[in-house]
Design a protein around this motif. Sequence first.
Motif, mmCIF file in Angstrom:
data_model
loop_
_atom_site.group_PDB
_atom_site.id
_atom_site.type_symbol
_atom_site.label_atom_id
_atom_site.label_comp_id
_atom_site.label_asym_id
_atom_site.label_seq_id
_atom_site.Cartn_x
_atom_site.Cartn_y
_atom_site.Cartn_z
ATOM 1 N N GLU A 96 14.549 28.300 3.348
ATOM 2 C CA GLU A 96 14.682 29.287 2.279
ATOM 3 C C GLU A 96 15.270 30.600 2.792
ATOM 4 N N GLN A 97 14.814 31.047 3.959
ATOM 5 C CA GLN A 97 15.346 32.278 4.550
ATOM 6 C C GLN A 97 16.815 32.117 4.915
ATOM 7 N N ALA A 98 17.155 30.973 5.445
ATOM 8 C CA ALA A 98 18.544 30.729 5.842
ATOM 9 C C ALA A 98 19.448 30.651 4.609
ATOM 10 N N THR A 128 24.514 25.456 0.538
ATOM 11 C CA THR A 128 24.436 24.250 -0.294
ATOM 12 C C THR A 128 23.737 23.116 0.456
ATOM 13 N N THR A 129 24.124 22.907 1.696
ATOM 14 C CA THR A 129 23.533 21.835 2.509
ATOM 15 C C THR A 129 22.036 22.049 2.689
ATOM 16 N N LEU A 130 21.653 23.275 2.982
ATOM 17 C CA LEU A 130 20.224 23.568 3.162
ATOM 18 C C LEU A 130 19.441 23.395 1.864
ATOM 19 N N MET A 131 20.015 23.835 0.751
ATOM 20 C CA MET A 131 19.319 23.680 -0.539
ATOM 21 C C MET A 131 19.170 22.203 -0.882
ATOM 22 N N LYS A 134 12.993 19.645 -0.770
ATOM 23 C CA LYS A 134 12.423 18.678 -1.713
ATOM 24 C C LYS A 134 12.027 19.340 -3.022
ATOM 25 N N ASN A 135 11.370 20.472 -2.941
ATOM 26 C CA ASN A 135 10.918 21.174 -4.139
ATOM 27 C C ASN A 135 11.745 22.447 -4.307
#
Length: 129
Positions: free
Chosen positions: A15-17, A59-62, A66-67
């Motif tokens: 989330e921070q990234a 985008t990749t991190l999001m 999972k939630n």
Amino acid sequence: LREKAEWLAEQGTKEQAIEAWLVLCDELVAYHDQLLPELQLSWQHQHNSLAQHSLEQATTLMDKLKNKRLQIDKMIGLAYFHLRLRSDKNAAAYWIDIIHSYKPSLHQYALWLREHYVYVCGELGMESE
């Protein structure tokens, strides 16, 4: 900002990234929009690869989360930047559809974020709240 985003991707939470990468997108778009029209193309050539990389990282991190329910603000950012940086309506619609599935009240978010949401929905021909 890039170094901070990369560090958070390695040491912080997803989330921070994501937020750090989106801040970088926001800064690049904001600087672009403040330039005189005759200077914008040069700015795009100079900074487009960083903007695209930042959006791809966010985008990749999001996608890996999972939630996503608590990430409405970041998904609005993803939708907005997919439109602004890539003119990608399919990607923008993907994130807006996820947001709509949660039926959020956007009144708690900052005005500028609600404006981004309204902009995206308008570009997609969708109703905003």
